[in-house]
Enzyme design. Structure first.
Site, PDB file in Angstrom:
ATOM      1  N   ASP A   1       4.905  -2.719  11.565  1.00  0.00           N
ATOM      2  CA  ASP A   1       3.475  -2.390  11.598  1.00  0.00           C
ATOM      3  C   ASP A   1       2.949  -2.197  13.029  1.00  0.00           C
ATOM      4  OD1 ASP A   1       3.788  -5.105  12.079  1.00  0.00           O
ATOM      5  OD2 ASP A   1       2.276  -5.772  10.651  1.00  0.00           O
TER       6      ASP A   1
ATOM      7  N   SER B   1       6.980  -4.871   7.690  1.00  0.00           N
ATOM      8  CA  SER B   1       6.584  -5.724   8.824  1.00  0.00           C
ATOM      9  C   SER B   1       7.280  -7.071   8.837  1.00  0.00           C
ATOM     10  CB  SER B   1       5.080  -5.889   8.807  1.00  0.00           C
ATOM     11  OG  SER B   1       4.509  -4.616   8.723  1.00  0.00           O
TER      12      SER B   1
ATOM     13  N   ARG C   1       0.830  -1.201   0.000  1.00  0.00           N
ATOM     14  CA  ARG C   1       0.000   0.000   0.000  1.00  0.00           C
ATOM     15  C   ARG C   1       0.862   1.247   0.000  1.00  0.00           C
ATOM     16  NH1 ARG C   1      -4.124   0.889   4.093  1.00  0.00           N
ATOM     17  NH2 ARG C   1      -2.363   0.502   5.441  1.00  0.00           N
TER      18      ARG C   1
HETATM   19  C1  BGC Z   1       6.710 -10.210  11.536  1.00  0.00           C
HETATM   20  C2  BGC Z   1       6.557  -8.924  12.338  1.00  0.00           C
HETATM   21  C3  BGC Z   1       5.212  -8.303  12.071  1.00  0.00           C
HETATM   22  C4  BGC Z   1       4.099  -9.313  12.288  1.00  0.00           C
HETATM   23  C5  BGC Z   1       2.722  -8.742  12.000  1.00  0.00           C
HETATM   24  C6  BGC Z   1       5.523 -11.116  11.773  1.00  0.00           C
HETATM   25  O1  BGC Z   1       5.609 -12.242  10.955  1.00  0.00           O
HETATM   26  O2  BGC Z   1       7.898 -10.883  11.899  1.00  0.00           O
HETATM   27  O3  BGC Z   1       7.591  -8.021  12.031  1.00  0.00           O
HETATM   28  O4  BGC Z   1       5.040  -7.205  12.917  1.00  0.00           O
HETATM   29  O5  BGC Z   1       4.306 -10.429  11.455  1.00  0.00           O
HETATM   30  O6  BGC Z   1       2.610  -8.320  10.683  1.00  0.00           O
END
Ligand code: BGC
Length: 513
Positions: free
Chosen positions: A232, A178, A107
């Site tokens: 995130d 994320s 996005r």
């Molecule tokens: C990632 C995180 C992320 C979470 C939610 C996990 O698989 O390692 O960095 O915050 O997913 O998206």
């Protein structure tokens, strides 16, 4: 300070014995009483999360968090510093961008901010699916794909009536990425592992922001500058904090799962030039990688992990993340089909295919409130290919959904209470076993949560909130509010970009306490 405590007495008092009696899932396979209801009974028992167990898991989470802070990069919980020195206050003004990568979609957003009076005047975004070949291709393919999408979006700024950025001025971008990132500064860091089905052949160890900027430069200049790289969870916390100063924790309960929280800058031992010692910052826990013998794992968790792209990692996430709950359900139903003949003498072909059942299937079945469980029946038909089922079979399937969702939700609650324990906001009830009783000041705490499990799966959310109340006690729980921080991973990153730019302009840094 966090104290540890022997587990045996409390857990036994609470009736929790784990899966170690002689009716465990392995023995069940060969047992004579291998009918669906005894299978279900034993599966329920192996998945049980009584409150005392949850409290010990919370304690283990808090202890691991401290360990991760004390030994950067060496423990299961990475406790990644964000190097953020400010969070949004509501005073930010101007046009800011965010980009958000972390699931199956990418996005790009822009927001027009007008301080506390006007708040978010206008916002606009686009979302594009990430092709499978990009998710598992090279980092050049991935960042090239991102850059192309950004350039297209930025070029439409004027058409949509947004305030235009002056020719000589850069567009400030907050980059939500994320995945676990070893951050080296507020706008730079390298990925240390891909999760959630991404498997990029190279790029681990490379700076994510540099790679994006090179890809943007290859596309020709759009005059952008990434001012922060955030997870995130951090965007989710930032968005909530923009409205509410009591927001201290950000949690994602979606495809993946993770949390961050507000910590003292002085606790970040690898930060060579931290701001004032008592200033605050944000730490990305990466709680998905939490693991503990206390976690009630079953044969389905073991199998899922062994067959995953990242065996031995993300144990906690694999018990609570939306990417995995449907697959756990499939594995349990497959075993029940094999061992108890749940769907008759044949094993349904589709049930043998990994990820043929998804978490939305599970939440749809779990939301069925018809007396004949018609919705469960139609999902079984559509997703598993079994046309006729008895009410008894549909009830078993419903119960399996319930057990898996309840366990995931209650474990998420234990994770949150673990963070509250770490920051001494967990109340008297937890003090008896978790903390030293000298910092009992009651402060309001807001937990900002985003993700489809929280937003779109009401039973999951209720189980989670009930478990928090059980752990904290009704009275103390009134000081802790969980709230949906919708789209925090997008808007939150733009708000952070705005907060950082504002602070830099004013030459003042430091998260307001
Ligand atoms: C990632 C995180 C992320 C979470 C939610 C996990 O698989 O390692 O960095 O915050 O997913 O998206």
């Amino acid at each position: 300070m966090i104290t540890t405590q022997k587990l045996t007495g409390d857990l036994a008092d609470d009736g929790w014995k784990g899966a170690s009696d002689d009716c465990n899932m392995e023995n069940l396979k060969n047992s004579e009483s291998c009918d669906p209801s005894s299978f279900l009974r034993h599966f329920r028992k192996s998945s049980a999360t009584p409150v005392m167990l949850l409290r010990h898991i919370a304690q283990a989470m808090a202890t691991e968090m401290q360990e991760g802070l004390d030994h950067p990069g060496e423990r299961k919980l990475k406790m990644l510093p964000t190097y953020l020195e400010c969070l949004p206050t509501g005073n930010e003004r101007g046009l800011f961008y965010a980009i958000d990568l972390g699931g199956t979609n990418f996005r790009v957003l822009r927001v027009q901010l007008d301080g506390k009076e006007g708040r978010i005047l206008k916002q606009e975004s686009i979302q594009v699916p990430i092709p499978q070949e990009v998710m598992t291709g090279s980092s050049k393919d991935l960042f090239g794909f991102l850059a192309k999408t950004i350039v297209q979006f930025v070029s439409r700024e004027a058409d949509l009536g947004f305030e235009c950025v002056a020719l000589n001025q850069k567009r400030d971008i907050g980059f939500t990425f994320s995945f676990p990132v070893n951050q080296t500064k507020v706008n730079g860091g390298s990925i240390n592992a891909w999760t959630k089905g991404f498997s990029i052949s190279d790029g681990v160890g490379e700076d994510v922001v540099d790679q994006l900027e090179i890809a943007l430069a290859d596309m020709g200049s759009v005059n952008t500058k990434v001012v922060c790289l955030v997870n995130d969870t951090v965007g989710t916390l930032a968005q909530c904090r923009y409205w509410n100063d009591d927001a201290m924790v950000g949690v994602i309960l979606g495809t993946g799962s993770n949390a961050c929280y507000v910590e003292r800058a002085a606790a970040i031992s690898c930060w060579s030039s931290p701001p004032e010692a008592d200033d605050l910052t944000v730490v990305n826990i990466e709680w998905g990688n939490f693991c503990s013998e206390l976690l009630p794992r079953t044969f389905a968790d073991e199998g899922l992990d062994a067959d995953s792209l990242n065996p031995g990692q993300q144990e906690f996430e694999k018990m609570i993340g939306g990417m995995y709950l449907g697959e756990i359900l499939r594995r349990v139903l497959l075993k029940m089909a094999e061992d108890t003949g749940l769907f008759g003498s044949e094993i349904p072909e589709r049930l043998t295919k990994p990820f043929s059942l998804l978490t939305p299937h599970m939440s749809t079945m779990h939301g069925d409130d018809t007396s004949s469980l018609e919705v469960v029946g139609s999902v079984i038909e559509e997703a598993i290919g079994v046309k006729y089922t008895t009410l008894a079979t549909r009830k078993v399937v419903y119960d399996v959904c319930d057990i898996i969702a309840e366990r995931g939700a209650r474990l998420s609650a234990a994770g949150i209470v673990g963070i509250l324990t770490k920051i001494n906001r967990c109340g008297d009830l937890m003090l008896s076993c978790l903390t030293t009783p000298n910092d009992t000041e009651v402060k309001k705490t807001v937990i900002a949560i985003d993700g489809s499990l929280y937003e779109k799966y009401p039973k999951f959310r209720n189980y989670m909130e009930d478990a928090m109340k059980e752990m904290l006690g009704e009275d103390y729980a009134n000081n802790v509010t969980t709230t949906l921080s919708k789209d925090g991973s997008g808007v939150g990153a733009a708000l952070l970009a705005a907060a950082i730019s504002t602070e830099l302009r004013l030459g003042d840094v430091g998260v307001t306490k």
